[in-house]
Design a protein around this motif. Structure first.
Motif: not given
Length: 280
Positions: A47-51, A144-150, A158-163, A237-242
């Motif tokens: 599973v690649p980083a940020r993907d 899950r971190c998502d673009p709608y909350s962002a 923002y497109h590279h959140c977990c959702h 996730c020590s600072a932010e999750h997106s």
């Protein structure tokens, strides 16, 4: 408004567990340990980083999520491989096992199926427990971190959140549109993530994950499973999750096959026996 005179008495009422599990069938951990002891790795998915990446696990086999490079949390979705409408139900898993899950707990599926999708066999972070802030590892409380909350909070696209990571990975795997795939993405198990609720306001918090390379979470597939795992853009996730700046690392999913096609005495669980008449 001012407190009533019996405020302290009301607060002192003892809590009642909503779903007592004494009658819940317990997994045979000795049977699972035997299956794990003789298992061999048959495949792996990076599973690649940020993907995100998709993987398949046949019923009776084992999958293990490993930290391989640096501290990293992952967002896990699971589906019945033959019917994506049956998927991981984080809310009911939380109600049955608690806000954070570990060895011996099960990942339950949505109604009307309501059966175990997977059972946790090993958790190398089970030593962590609950810390002084009320934090623990592997939560089923965050979504899950998502673009709608962002967008709601910051007005950002923002497109590279977990959702979105899970949506892209599933769309590519199924050969369907992003719109169709997104309908199947659901609330996750936050693997390796350290979270809790603040004592003063009850708000959901996260803190740096204690995960280190070599740590792992191992599951037994109770039915044929399709899984998708996102390596969160928040890293540990020590600072932010997106984030585009957090240190992020890949994760590995190992698929292991026991020596026997199925552990002796094990049967894939059937769907709920409720008759679905709903009082009619």
């Amino acid at each position: 408004m001012s407190e009533p005179t019996d405020a302290e008495a009301r607060r002192a009422v003892a809590p009642v567990i909503c779903y007592p599990t004494e009658t819940l069938a317990q997994p045979d951990m000795a049977l699972y340990a035997s299956a794990l002891a003789g298992a061999r790795k048959v495949s792996e998915v990076l599973v690649p980083a940020r993907d995100a990446a998709v993987f398949y696990v046949p019923a009776g086999q084992i999958f293990r999520i490993r930290c391989i490079d640096g501290p990293q949390v992952g967002d896990l979705n699971l589906w019945n491989a033959a019917d994506l409408s049956e998927r991981f139900y984080s809310g009911k898993t939380r109600a049955l096992h608690g806000s954070h899950i570990s060895t011996g707990d099960r990942l339950w599926s949505t109604f009307p199926h309501m059966r175990p999708l997977a059972t946790i066999l090993e958790d190398s972070l089970d030593w962590y427990g609950i810390d002084g802030f009320g934090g623990a590892v592997h939560d089923v409380i965050g979504t899950r971190c998502d673009p709608y909350s962002a967008y709601l909070l910051n007005g950002e696209q923002y497109h590279h959140c977990c959702h979105s990571n899970l949506t892209r990975a599933l769309a590519d795997h199924l050969g369907v549109s992003l719109t169709e795939a997104e309908l199947h993405v659901h609330d996750v198990l936050n693997v390796f993530m350290c979270t809790g609720f603040t004592r003063d306001t009850g708000r959901y918090f996260m803190k740096a994950s204690p995960v280190r390379p070599g740590d792992h979470l191992t599951f037994f597939a109770e039915i044929d499973l399709l899984g998708a795992l996102s390596a969160c853009p928040g890293g540990d996730c020590s600072a932010e999750h997106s984030s585009d700046t957090a240190a992020c690392h890949p994760l590995m999913v190992d698929i292991l096959a026991p020596e026997e096609a199925a552990p002796d005495g094990w049967k894939s669980p059937v769907a709920s026996g409720y008759d679905r008449s709903h009082g009619r």
